[in-house]
Structure formats: structure tokens, C-alpha cells
Design a protein around this motif. Structure first.
Motif, PDB file in Angstrom:
ATOM      1  N   ASP A 178       2.021 -55.661  -2.907  1.00 47.27           N
ATOM      2  CA  ASP A 178       0.856 -56.538  -2.942  1.00 47.27           C
ATOM      3  C   ASP A 178       1.012 -57.435  -4.166  1.00 47.27           C
ATOM      4  N   LEU A 179       0.057 -58.343  -4.364  1.00 45.24           N
ATOM      5  CA  LEU A 179       0.097 -59.215  -5.540  1.00 45.24           C
ATOM      6  C   LEU A 179      -0.745 -58.633  -6.663  1.00 45.24           C
ATOM      7  N   LEU A 180      -0.258 -58.760  -7.887  1.00 50.98           N
ATOM      8  CA  LEU A 180      -1.058 -58.406  -9.060  1.00 50.98           C
ATOM      9  C   LEU A 180      -2.035 -59.545  -9.339  1.00 50.98           C
ATOM     10  N   PRO A 181      -3.151 -59.254 -10.004  1.00 53.36           N
ATOM     11  CA  PRO A 181      -4.068 -60.336 -10.411  1.00 53.36           C
ATOM     12  C   PRO A 181      -3.332 -61.385 -11.236  1.00 53.36           C
ATOM     13  N   PHE A 182      -3.697 -62.642 -11.026  1.00 49.14           N
ATOM     14  CA  PHE A 182      -3.034 -63.741 -11.708  1.00 49.14           C
ATOM     15  C   PHE A 182      -3.560 -63.929 -13.121  1.00 49.14           C
ATOM     16  N   LYS A 183      -2.633 -64.199 -14.042  1.00 46.88           N
ATOM     17  CA  LYS A 183      -3.016 -64.665 -15.369  1.00 46.88           C
ATOM     18  C   LYS A 183      -3.348 -66.154 -15.274  1.00 46.88           C
ATOM     19  N   SER A 243      -7.789 -70.237  -9.903  1.00 50.89           N
ATOM     20  CA  SER A 243      -6.928 -69.057  -9.890  1.00 50.89           C
ATOM     21  C   SER A 243      -7.267 -68.149  -8.715  1.00 50.89           C
ATOM     22  N   ASP A 244      -8.559 -67.927  -8.490  1.00 51.73           N
ATOM     23  CA  ASP A 244      -8.989 -67.064  -7.383  1.00 51.73           C
ATOM     24  C   ASP A 244      -8.603 -67.654  -6.032  1.00 51.73           C
ATOM     25  N   SER A 246      -6.141 -69.714  -5.378  1.00 55.01           N
ATOM     26  CA  SER A 246      -4.684 -69.626  -5.226  1.00 55.01           C
ATOM     27  C   SER A 246      -4.265 -68.196  -4.904  1.00 55.01           C
ATOM     28  N   TYR A 247      -4.877 -67.256  -5.592  1.00 52.41           N
ATOM     29  CA  TYR A 247      -4.549 -65.842  -5.377  1.00 52.41           C
ATOM     30  C   TYR A 247      -4.868 -65.419  -3.944  1.00 52.41           C
ATOM     31  N   ASP A 248      -6.063 -65.746  -3.483  1.00 52.12           N
ATOM     32  CA  ASP A 248      -6.478 -65.348  -2.133  1.00 52.12           C
ATOM     33  C   ASP A 248      -5.563 -65.972  -1.075  1.00 52.12           C
ATOM     34  N   LEU A 249      -5.216 -67.229  -1.271  1.00 51.93           N
ATOM     35  CA  LEU A 249      -4.344 -67.923  -0.335  1.00 51.93           C
ATOM     36  C   LEU A 249      -2.957 -67.289  -0.299  1.00 51.93           C
ATOM     37  N   ASN A 267      -8.803 -60.791  -7.411  1.00 52.34           N
ATOM     38  CA  ASN A 267      -7.929 -61.319  -8.450  1.00 52.34           C
ATOM     39  C   ASN A 267      -8.431 -60.874  -9.819  1.00 52.34           C
ATOM     40  N   GLY A 268      -8.437 -59.547 -10.056  1.00 53.75           N
ATOM     41  CA  GLY A 268      -8.880 -59.012 -11.346  1.00 53.75           C
ATOM     42  C   GLY A 268     -10.364 -58.716 -11.337  1.00 53.75           C
ATOM     43  N   PRO A 269     -10.820 -57.823 -12.226  1.00 57.22           N
ATOM     44  CA  PRO A 269     -12.201 -57.384 -12.233  1.00 57.22           C
ATOM     45  C   PRO A 269     -13.186 -58.426 -12.724  1.00 57.22           C
TER      46      PRO A 269
END
Length: 273
Positions: A178-183, A243-244, A246-249, A267-269
């Protein structure tokens, strides 16, 4: 001595045929050693071409590295190349699974594009030297203030020199399926430069490369280049949402091209705060 050489020449093919663990370490060692050799070749060629550190040296590196995939039994199924025909500066973001990502990167790397990488890479022998010659932007991940300063300078360089930057927003290698949350660094960079973001997604390597299980087989990597995400008019207040989005996509595409079942994940807490 001759008998020992004959024995080794017979033993290596036998182990390659019968032992997946031996294949794993053989391919890993070959990959590292061969990349070091190619870097040693690229160093004088880059100096002759550009006289020193210059993003144009990425053309030399790209030309030398593109064939390496064949030795490892890898192929790339690429779609969306037309999205990289965008004029001017832009930021490429992609997921990051292993050092093998470099092969996919070189498969589609556009002209006048270099990477953002961890500072430790500059000390990696000939590879570190050729990365420096290729204009790679090095950041100190342990010092947030230093990383932010480097990113701010990179945004200015993008505009002044009309270059593109490739960033791995997960910040570290990840083989968890899976993908880690993006910085947020890549998104601050794009917003500061008012440059579009082009997401690129690599399918999971788990069907051919499993580090813990010591498996490294032949395989095909699906590499999907997505349409650009505009940042014009955005400010730092929009970075979390950008960021969110891009992450979801990218996560949706990653799960789709990897044949993985979707699991609820954000994408992170505190990505929106």
C-alpha cells in the motif's frame, strides 16, 4: 586452480536454477555492482558533456541505465507518456518501493528532469558522484528546517532554469502493499513554483520481488502516468488538501494496477490540520 574455476562455472548456473535465495542475492549483488560500474562510465562522459554538475547529464545517465532491466528479467508496461509532454517546469511524484524504482524512473524520465534524494546518497561511491553531476537535489531528512530551505531553493531553480523535479513523497522505501502517508515537501515545492504535479504510479513488486522472503524473479511492472494536477493560484493553505487529493488518486490507481483489494486508509492522521 582450473578445476576450481570449472567447479564454480558449473555451480553458479545450478544454484541459479535451483535456489531462489541464491538468485535473490545474485541479482541484488549484480544490480548494485553493475550500477556502480555504469556510474563510473557516466562520470567522465558527464564531465566531457557539460564540464561538471548539470541537469543535462541526466541524458547520459538515462542512456546508460535503460538496458539494465533486461539483465534482471524485468519489463515495463507504460501508459500515459503523453502527460509528460507538458511544457515548462513541473513536479513528478511517484510511489517508492525499492532501489529498482530507478529503472522505471529512467524508462520515462523526461528531458531537463532530475530528482530529489536523501543526502546520504551522495556518499554512495561512483553512484553518489554521478548523482551529484546529474544535478540531483539532496535533502537532509533528519533536519526539517534544512529540507524546507532546500525545497524553497529548488522551487526558485525550477523557475529560473525551467527544470522538472521527481520526488518520492512517501519519503522512504515501502513494500507493504500500500502507500505510506505523503510528506508535504513535494506539494510545498509545486505550490511555491506554481508548477503542476504529474503523478506516476508503479504497480506492486510483490509478484516478483519479495525482500523478506528472498525472492527476485522475472516480472512486468505496470507504470501509469496520470494527468497533471494544476497548482496555479494555490497557497500554502492548500498544500494539505493537494497532498490528500494526490494520495487518494495515486493509492486508488496503485491498488487497481496491482490487483489489490482496497482497504480504508487515509493520508496520515492529521493531514488536513
Amino acid at each position: 586452480m582450473d578445476a576450481l574455476l570449472v567447479f564454480l562455472l558449473l555451480l553458479v548456473p545450478l544454484l541459479l536454477w535451483t535456489s531462489s535465495t541464491f538468485v535473490f542475492y545474485f541479482k541484488k549483488c549484480f544490480y548494485v555492482a553493475y550500477m556502480m560500474i555504469l556510474a563510473a562510465i557516466a562520470i567522465p562522459l558527464s564531465i566531457l558533456k557539460s564540464g561538471g554538475r548539470d541537469i543535462e547529464n541526466m541524458r547520459v545517465i538515462r542512456a546508460l541505465v535503460r538496458h539494465v532491466k533486461y539483465f534482471l528479467g524485468l519489463r515495463f508496461d507504460v501508459s500515459g507518456l503523453e502527460h509528460l509532454q507538458t511544457e515548462g517546469p513541473y513536479v513528478i511524484i511517484s510511489n517508492h518501493q525499492s532501489s529498482l524504482d530507478v529503472l522505471g524512473l529512467m524508462e520515462v524520465l523526461p528531458d531537463r528532469c532530475t530528482m530529489v534524494a536523501k543526502k546520504e546518497l551522495v556518499y554512495a561511491g561512483t553512484v553518489g558522484i554521478v548523482c551529484w553531476l546529474g544535478g540531483i537535489v539532496f535533502i537532509n531528512r533528519k533536519k526539517t528546517s534544512d529540507a524546507k530551505s532546500v525545497m524553497a531553493d529548488a522551487a526558485k531553480t525550477m523557475l529560473d532554469d525551467q527544470i522538472r523535479l521527481w520526488v518520492f513523497p512517501e519519503g522512504t522505501r515501502n513494500q507493504r502493499g500500500d502507500l505510506l502517508p505523503f510528506k508535504k515537501g513535494a506539494f510545498h515545492l509545486a505550490v511555491q513554483a506554481q508548477a503542476p504535479i504529474i503523478p506516476i504510479v508503479f504497480s506492486s513488486y510483490s509478484n516478483f520481488y519479495l525482500r523478506k522472503q528472498k525472492q527476485f524473479n522475472s516480472g512486468t511492472i505496470t507504470l501509469k502516468i496520470l494527468p497533471k494536477i494544476e497548482t496555479k493560484g494555490m497557497t500554502s493553505n492548500d498544500v494539505a488538501d493537494l497532498s490528500d487529493k494526490s494520495y487518494d488518486l495515486m493509492r486508488s490507481v496503485f491498488l487497481d494496477i496491482s490487483g489489490s483489494a482496497p482497504v480504508t486508509q487515509s493520508n496520515g492522521p492529521s493531514s488536513r490540520h
